[in-house]
Design an enzyme around this catalytic site. Structure first.
Site: not given
Lengths: 271, 211
Positions: B80, B186, B188
């Site tokens: 990001c 993202h 994650e």
């Protein structure tokens, strides 16, 4: 193409998770219940985002709240937004270090706007969600703060403008009258907000049937639900399937956690 | 050991959670020694471009990062904002110099005639190219990843782009140049799709070609 968002909201109060109806709350279970009996980590594979709201009425205990969030966010690989009781930059750091990705702000929009703009400046607009709680009064919507207990005397239109000016990046819009009733979202409220702002909107308050998601998502708004039906084991899984059957695009993922584990094992990718 | 760069910019715990799940040892650090000895480096980031660059300076991380990436060839993944600061210049809160590892700029989405809402928030499809090494190995083209951002990268060299995504316009959703990787989304926070991508990054060989 950007997909629609199905968002699950957990209401947190004093280390328990709650149901809310018109902002009156009752206990569902604690963290262990959520993890073990409700199988939260598997359920999380049927939602796009999680919102956790601390609704403690007296002094909100941000320590215990973040401890809960640390546990909740383990093995949960979707964006988590949390709020309720953020009154300083330190509080914000604490939550962001507890597995939280976005901050939900309600009362400070009115009572501490300086804090809100410094949060947006520090963490970026995309990290700060304005939670706006409304009641319909005449031709307008009046905004309430402090868990819906305090009338601000301001309209939704005014607060929306304020939130934008403070650099907030997303709107979590709740109809207090519809909250927990299952009677459907207040589409008039949502569309009105949608026409006033270009920020993304999460509609909340009133979802009780799968059709309620559909009408709102067709208009391009994300939908949050905290309804009792979610707590029936496969409620959210069925909701997701039912939305997809109506040709509304939701994200798809190749694997759930267990099959992902198996995939890694099979391909010798376990470190 | 994966070094997660700590420069007070964001949702580090989320990243740790993902690496834990993948059985990968990680540590959150801004210490030169730890960064230079890492197998891989992840540069996370939630926040504003100018604040991020200021913090990298404030915590004396620039030198260690440059050494780690260009002298020791350690693979690095910017996520990001961590990807955005790889460029030459960012325009958030006024023009600010980035790390300059990827030739390009970062600018705000423009609404224009399209009816898009900004920030761009949610899962969106990622059309990736089969680069070597391929961070998207094992994923289907157009797989969904989670985005949350108002600014996006513009690359001078298309060869640095590893995927595109559509939001009002076509924008760069990931980059790859030698041992430097970046994702605007993202991983994650992208369910199994993102975990798979992170796993591919973790499994990269160390002797990756220098850029």
């Amino acid at each position: 193409m950007l997909k629609n968002r199905l968002i699950f909201t957990l209401i947190y109060n004093n280390e328990s998770y709650m149901l809310s109806r018109n902002f009156r709350i009752q206990t569902v279970g604690d963290l262990d219940w959520l993890k073990e009996y409700y199988n939260f980590n598997a359920i999380a594979f049927s939602i796009d985002e999680l919102v956790v709201l601390n609704v403690e009425r007296k002094q909100k205990n941000i320590e215990n709240f973040s401890k809960n969030l640390i546990q909740l966010s383990k093995n949960c690989f979707i964006p988590i937004s949390a709020g309720g009781g953020i009154r300083s930059l330190e509080d914000a750091y604490k939550l962001l270090n507890s597995g939280v990705d976005k901050l939900v702000i309600n009362t400070p929009i009115i009572e501490n706007p300086e804090l809100v703009s410094s949060l947006a400046r520090t963490f970026g607009s995309q990290c700060i969600i304005a939670s706006i709680d409304c009641k319909k009064e005449g031709n307008n919507y009046t905004v309430y703060i402090q868990n819906g207990l305090k009338n601000t005397g301001l309209t939704m239109d005014e607060v929306l403008q304020k939130a934008e000016k403070l650099g907030m990046g997303e709107i979590y819009l709740t109809s207090i009258e519809r909250d927990g009733t299952g009677q459907g979202l207040d589409m008039e409220l949502i569309k009105r907000a949608g026409n006033l702002t270009t920020l993304p909107i999460i509609a909340s308050g009133g979802v009780g049937k799968y059709e309620h998601f559909i009408e709102c998502m067709k208009n391009g708004y994300a939908v949050a639900t905290a309804n009792i039906y979610n707590f029936i084991v496969d409620g959210l899984i069925k909701a997701r399937q039912s939305i997809q059957r109506q040709n509304i695009e939701l994200a798809t993922w190749d694997y759930d956690l267990q099959s992902l584990h198996n995939y890694f094992k099979k391909n010798n990718l376990i470190v | 050991m994966i070094a997660i760069i700590d420069y007070k910019m964001g949702n580090i715990k989320s990243l740790e959670n993902a690496l834990d799940f993948l059985g990968c040892e990680s540590c959150v650090t801004n210490q030169a020694q730890t960064i230079l000895n890492a197998d891989k480096i992840i540069l996370p980031g939630v926040g504003a471009f100018d604040v991020a660059m200021k913090n990298l300076q404030k915590y004396n991380i620039m030198d260690s990062l440059n050494k780690a990436v260009f002298e020791k060839n350690i693979p690095i993944l910017g996520i990001c904002l961590g990807m955005q600061i790889l460029v030459t210049v960012g325009e958030e809160n006024g023009p600010t110099d980035g790390l300059g590892w990827i030739n390009g700029t970062v600018k705000r989405f423009s609404i224009g005639d399209s009816k898009i809402r900004i920030p761009h928030i949610g899962f969106n499809s990622v059309d990736f190219e089969d680069k070597s090494p391929n961070l998207f190995e094992g994923l289907t083209k157009g797989s969904d990843f989670y985005f949350v951002h108002s600014y996006h990268m513009i690359c001078e060299n298309n060869s640095d782009v590893s995927s595109w995504t559509q939001y009002g316009e076509k924008f760069v959703s990931s980059v790859q140049k030698g041992n430097i990787f970046g994702t605007q989304f993202h991983p994650e926070k992208s369910q199994s799709n993102g975990l798979k991508l992170l796993k591919n990054f973790i499994s990269l060989p160390r002797d990756n070609k220098q850029c």
